[in-house]
Scaffold this motif. Structure first.
Motif, PDB file in Angstrom:
ATOM      1  N   ILE A   1       0.810  -1.150   0.102  1.00 28.96           N
ATOM      2  CA  ILE A   1      -0.030   0.111   0.126  1.00 28.96           C
ATOM      3  C   ILE A   1       0.820   1.122  -0.132  1.00 28.96           C
ATOM      4  O   ILE A   1       1.561   1.513   0.954  1.00 28.96           O
ATOM      5  CB  ILE A   1      -0.878   0.142   1.374  1.00 28.96           C
ATOM      6  CG1 ILE A   1      -1.869  -1.075   1.174  1.00 28.96           C
ATOM      7  CG2 ILE A   1      -1.600   1.371   1.293  1.00 28.96           C
ATOM      8  CD1 ILE A   1      -2.654  -1.322   2.403  1.00 28.96           C
ATOM      9  N   ALA A   2       0.757   1.867  -1.161  1.00 25.89           N
ATOM     10  CA  ALA A   2       1.629   3.275  -1.179  1.00 25.89           C
ATOM     11  C   ALA A   2       0.610   4.494  -1.592  1.00 25.89           C
ATOM     12  O   ALA A   2       0.931   5.590  -1.234  1.00 25.89           O
ATOM     13  CB  ALA A   2       2.685   3.102  -2.029  1.00 25.89           C
ATOM     14  N   THR A   3      -0.405   4.193  -2.070  1.00 20.43           N
ATOM     15  CA  THR A   3      -1.309   5.121  -2.644  1.00 20.43           C
ATOM     16  C   THR A   3      -2.740   4.798  -2.302  1.00 20.43           C
ATOM     17  O   THR A   3      -3.058   3.555  -2.117  1.00 20.43           O
ATOM     18  CB  THR A   3      -1.201   5.345  -4.264  1.00 20.43           C
ATOM     19  OG1 THR A   3      -1.881   3.921  -4.665  1.00 20.43           O
ATOM     20  CG2 THR A   3       0.180   5.677  -4.557  1.00 20.43           C
ATOM     21  N   VAL A   4      -3.684   5.693  -2.625  1.00 19.04           N
ATOM     22  CA  VAL A   4      -4.968   5.544  -2.125  1.00 19.04           C
ATOM     23  C   VAL A   4      -5.637   4.214  -2.917  1.00 19.04           C
ATOM     24  O   VAL A   4      -6.246   3.392  -2.679  1.00 19.04           O
ATOM     25  CB  VAL A   4      -5.848   6.927  -2.375  1.00 19.04           C
ATOM     26  CG1 VAL A   4      -6.034   7.191  -3.845  1.00 19.04           C
ATOM     27  CG2 VAL A   4      -7.326   6.601  -1.740  1.00 19.04           C
ATOM     28  N   GLU A   5      -5.162   4.292  -4.344  1.00 17.86           N
ATOM     29  CA  GLU A   5      -5.727   3.176  -5.090  1.00 17.86           C
ATOM     30  C   GLU A   5      -5.293   1.821  -4.595  1.00 17.86           C
ATOM     31  O   GLU A   5      -6.008   0.866  -4.914  1.00 17.86           O
ATOM     32  CB  GLU A   5      -5.127   3.335  -6.525  1.00 17.86           C
ATOM     33  CG  GLU A   5      -5.782   4.580  -7.417  1.00 17.86           C
ATOM     34  CD  GLU A   5      -4.944   6.054  -7.116  1.00 17.86           C
ATOM     35  OE1 GLU A   5      -4.102   5.936  -6.350  1.00 17.86           O
ATOM     36  OE2 GLU A   5      -5.312   6.871  -7.877  1.00 17.86           O
ATOM     37  N   ASP A   6      -4.267   1.748  -3.991  1.00 19.53           N
ATOM     38  CA  ASP A   6      -3.797   0.468  -3.533  1.00 19.53           C
ATOM     39  C   ASP A   6      -4.493  -0.142  -2.505  1.00 19.53           C
ATOM     40  O   ASP A   6      -4.549  -1.109  -2.137  1.00 19.53           O
ATOM     41  CB  ASP A   6      -2.517   0.600  -2.863  1.00 19.53           C
ATOM     42  CG  ASP A   6      -1.228   1.073  -3.850  1.00 19.53           C
ATOM     43  OD1 ASP A   6      -1.593   0.720  -5.211  1.00 19.53           O
ATOM     44  OD2 ASP A   6      -0.192   1.455  -3.581  1.00 19.53           O
ATOM     45  N   LEU A   7      -5.641   0.685  -2.024  1.00 14.85           N
ATOM     46  CA  LEU A   7      -6.655   0.286  -0.672  1.00 14.85           C
ATOM     47  C   LEU A   7      -7.943  -0.433  -1.412  1.00 14.85           C
ATOM     48  O   LEU A   7      -8.567  -1.151  -0.716  1.00 14.85           O
ATOM     49  CB  LEU A   7      -7.067   1.648   0.069  1.00 14.85           C
ATOM     50  CG  LEU A   7      -6.167   2.154   0.923  1.00 14.85           C
ATOM     51  CD1 LEU A   7      -6.785   3.321   1.505  1.00 14.85           C
ATOM     52  CD2 LEU A   7      -5.519   1.224   2.015  1.00 14.85           C
ATOM     53  N   ALA A   8      -7.733  -0.632  -2.803  1.00 11.28           N
ATOM     54  CA  ALA A   8      -8.892  -1.504  -3.352  1.00 11.28           C
ATOM     55  C   ALA A   8      -8.704  -2.899  -2.894  1.00 11.28           C
ATOM     56  O   ALA A   8      -7.460  -3.587  -2.939  1.00 11.28           O
ATOM     57  CB  ALA A   8      -8.692  -1.327  -4.802  1.00 11.28           C
ATOM     58  N   GLY A   9      -9.689  -3.554  -2.569  1.00  9.56           N
ATOM     59  CA  GLY A   9      -9.617  -4.861  -2.117  1.00  9.56           C
ATOM     60  C   GLY A   9      -9.256  -5.188  -0.843  1.00  9.56           C
ATOM     61  O   GLY A   9      -9.112  -6.112  -0.128  1.00  9.56           O
ATOM     62  N   LYS A  10      -8.968  -3.951   0.039  1.00  7.90           N
ATOM     63  CA  LYS A  10      -8.344  -4.068   1.379  1.00  7.90           C
ATOM     64  C   LYS A  10      -9.275  -3.775   2.373  1.00  7.90           C
ATOM     65  O   LYS A  10     -10.421  -3.397   2.190  1.00  7.90           O
ATOM     66  CB  LYS A  10      -7.206  -3.109   1.580  1.00  7.90           C
ATOM     67  CG  LYS A  10      -6.195  -3.460   0.617  1.00  7.90           C
ATOM     68  CD  LYS A  10      -5.095  -4.308   0.902  1.00  7.90           C
ATOM     69  CE  LYS A  10      -3.906  -4.513   0.068  1.00  7.90           C
ATOM     70  NZ  LYS A  10      -3.775  -5.636  -0.996  1.00  7.90           N
ATOM     71  N   ASP A  11      -9.118  -4.208   3.558  1.00  3.20           N
ATOM     72  CA  ASP A  11      -9.952  -4.074   4.839  1.00  3.20           C
ATOM     73  C   ASP A  11      -9.365  -2.824   5.408  1.00  3.20           C
ATOM     74  O   ASP A  11      -8.085  -2.850   5.894  1.00  3.20           O
ATOM     75  CB  ASP A  11      -9.935  -5.334   5.618  1.00  3.20           C
ATOM     76  CG  ASP A  11     -10.573  -6.518   5.152  1.00  3.20           C
ATOM     77  OD1 ASP A  11     -11.365  -6.392   4.234  1.00  3.20           O
ATOM     78  OD2 ASP A  11     -10.180  -7.784   5.350  1.00  3.20           O
TER      79      ASP A  11
ATOM     80  N   ALA B   1      -2.120   7.903  -7.233  1.00  2.00           N
ATOM     81  CA  ALA B   1      -1.222   7.107  -7.976  1.00  2.00           C
ATOM     82  C   ALA B   1      -0.232   8.302  -8.816  1.00  2.00           C
ATOM     83  O   ALA B   1       1.001   8.227  -8.967  1.00  2.00           O
ATOM     84  CB  ALA B   1      -1.493   5.969  -8.837  1.00  2.00           C
ATOM     85  N   ASP B   2      -1.181   9.156  -9.260  1.00  2.00           N
ATOM     86  CA  ASP B   2      -0.354  10.555  -9.793  1.00  2.00           C
ATOM     87  C   ASP B   2       0.400  11.459  -8.955  1.00  2.00           C
ATOM     88  O   ASP B   2       0.915  12.477  -9.382  1.00  2.00           O
ATOM     89  CB  ASP B   2      -1.260  11.026 -10.744  1.00  2.00           C
ATOM     90  CG  ASP B   2      -2.496  11.896 -10.052  1.00  2.00           C
ATOM     91  OD1 ASP B   2      -2.420  12.069  -8.781  1.00  2.00           O
ATOM     92  OD2 ASP B   2      -3.489  12.416 -10.591  1.00  2.00           O
ATOM     93  N   GLY B   3       0.393  11.237  -7.791  1.00  2.00           N
ATOM     94  CA  GLY B   3       0.903  11.975  -6.643  1.00  2.00           C
ATOM     95  C   GLY B   3       0.274  13.208  -6.041  1.00  2.00           C
ATOM     96  O   GLY B   3       0.543  13.767  -5.164  1.00  2.00           O
ATOM     97  N   SER B   4      -1.071  13.460  -6.742  1.00  3.56           N
ATOM     98  CA  SER B   4      -1.802  14.450  -6.126  1.00  3.56           C
ATOM     99  C   SER B   4      -2.494  13.998  -4.690  1.00  3.56           C
ATOM    100  O   SER B   4      -2.293  12.731  -4.525  1.00  3.56           O
ATOM    101  CB  SER B   4      -2.839  14.727  -7.188  1.00  3.56           C
ATOM    102  OG  SER B   4      -3.806  13.814  -7.469  1.00  3.56           O
ATOM    103  N   ASP B   5      -3.024  15.001  -3.930  1.00  2.00           N
ATOM    104  CA  ASP B   5      -3.773  14.609  -2.830  1.00  2.00           C
ATOM    105  C   ASP B   5      -4.808  13.872  -2.928  1.00  2.00           C
ATOM    106  O   ASP B   5      -5.589  14.124  -3.778  1.00  2.00           O
ATOM    107  CB  ASP B   5      -3.929  15.807  -1.860  1.00  2.00           C
ATOM    108  CG  ASP B   5      -2.784  16.639  -1.405  1.00  2.00           C
ATOM    109  OD1 ASP B   5      -1.467  16.126  -1.362  1.00  2.00           O
ATOM    110  OD2 ASP B   5      -2.977  17.881  -0.868  1.00  2.00           O
ATOM    111  N   ALA B   6      -5.160  12.804  -2.135  1.00  3.75           N
ATOM    112  CA  ALA B   6      -6.182  12.024  -2.263  1.00  3.75           C
ATOM    113  C   ALA B   6      -7.392  12.519  -1.443  1.00  3.75           C
ATOM    114  O   ALA B   6      -8.406  12.217  -1.884  1.00  3.75           O
ATOM    115  CB  ALA B   6      -6.105  10.605  -1.563  1.00  3.75           C
ATOM    116  N   ALA B   7      -7.257  13.451  -0.747  1.00  2.87           N
ATOM    117  CA  ALA B   7      -8.501  14.368   0.123  1.00  2.87           C
ATOM    118  C   ALA B   7      -8.053  15.613   0.086  1.00  2.87           C
ATOM    119  O   ALA B   7      -6.817  16.012  -0.113  1.00  2.87           O
ATOM    120  CB  ALA B   7      -8.513  13.742   1.520  1.00  2.87           C
ATOM    121  N   GLU B   8      -9.204  16.511   0.511  1.00  3.69           N
ATOM    122  CA  GLU B   8      -8.971  17.966   0.450  1.00  3.69           C
ATOM    123  C   GLU B   8      -8.159  18.175   1.623  1.00  3.69           C
ATOM    124  O   GLU B   8      -8.397  17.423   2.778  1.00  3.69           O
ATOM    125  CB  GLU B   8     -10.258  18.491   0.523  1.00  3.69           C
ATOM    126  CG  GLU B   8     -10.899  18.646  -1.068  1.00  3.69           C
ATOM    127  CD  GLU B   8     -12.329  19.156  -1.032  1.00  3.69           C
ATOM    128  OE1 GLU B   8     -12.952  19.556   0.215  1.00  3.69           O
ATOM    129  OE2 GLU B   8     -13.260  18.587  -1.856  1.00  3.69           O
TER     130      GLU B   8
END
Ligand code: ARG
Length: 272
Positions: A135-145, A217-224
């Motif tokens: 897990i390094a980015t928000v997309e990596d949380l897919a499928g995770k608990d 994944a593109d380095g931008s913030d995942a949240a405001e």
């Protein structure tokens, strides 16, 4: 004749009463606090360094701020430790006078309560095991608990990402506090919470956990970017003005920054 006089008297009395009632202004929230001699604060003490238990006492940045507000009003501060997701509703319902709990100012919450001026900004962080390299980015949380504190902006963000399909296959569980959720990492894959709280959890268990800012994944913030405010009931301009006046002073003289450092240090020394 007699009954007419009685009737007239009754009318006069009634008018007198109405006039009296009309001229007496309803007590404002600040007047009520002054009359009661106490300012009742709702918080959730599982959120170091803003509020946490230390020697059986609730301490932290928000507590220091509210002590200053109580001093400004000239009343005693009464602290109640409650579950986070009840705080805004309790402020709205008048069960307490104010809520201070690292509460992010959001448009949704503003529909039911009012917020002070912002006094801290934060970002969403993710806590994972120290040896995790999946897990390094928000997309990596897919499928995770994923664990979150119930009713927080972290909770809402993960829920939205699951619902919009970004985190396909992920599940989210609500916990009473971020550190409680973190204790389940191993069973859980990750915990999402606010920056300083994530850093404190990691500092208390440096061999076990790591944390980092949640980015795409593109380095931008995942949240405001989020900002904390003190929650006060709507339509209490006098109370809001007092809180803002105190905050302005504490921001200008560096007190808030100093408390963040002080309580971060104390919290990091606690056994995690
Ligand atoms: N800032 C986040 C929110 O407003 C989390 C706050 C949690 N605070 C606490 N005392 N547990 O949703």
């Amino acid at each position: 004749m007699k009954s007419m006089i009685v009737c007239l008297l009754a009318v006069v009395l009634c008018i007198g009463c109405l006039a009296g009632c009309g001229s007496k202004k309803a007590a404002s929230p600040l007047d009520k606090i002054k009359d009661a001699g106490k300012l009742t604060l709702y918080t959730e003490a599982g959120f170091a360094p803003y509020e946490f238990l230390y020697n059986n006492e609730v301490v932290g940045v928000d507590i220091e701020i509210m002590k200053e507000v109580a001093k400004e009003i000239g009343v005693e501060l009464v602290i109640e430790d409650v579950t986070f997701d009840t705080i805004c509703a309790s402020v709205k319902a008048g069960k307490c006078d104010v809520g201070a709990a690292g509460i992010t100012i959001t448009e949704e919450r503003k529909e039911s309560i009012a917020f002070s001026d912002p006094y801290t900004s934060t970002a969403q962080y993710v806590v994972v095991l120290a040896d995790n390299n999946e897990i390094a980015t928000v997309e990596d949380l897919a499928g995770k608990d994923i664990g979150v504190q119930q009713g927080t902006t972290s909770d809402f963000m993960i829920e939205d990402l699951i619902n919009d399909g970004t985190l396909a296959g992920a599940t989210s569980s609500g916990y009473t506090a971020p550190a409680v959720a973190a204790a389940s990492i191993g069973k859980l894959d990750a915990v999402v919470t606010d920056k300083l709280t994530a850093e404190t959890i990691v500092a208390n268990n440096a061999e076990k956990y790591q944390c980092f800012k949640l980015v795409k994944a593109d380095g931008s913030d995942a949240a405001e970017v989020e900002a904390y405010g003190i929650a006060v009931p709507k339509n209490s301009p006098d109370l809001l003005e007092t809180v803002n006046k105190v905050l302005e002073r504490l921001l200008a003289d560096g007190s808030i920054a100093a408390w963040e450092e002080k309580y971060n240090g104390i919290a990091k020394g606690l056994e995690g």
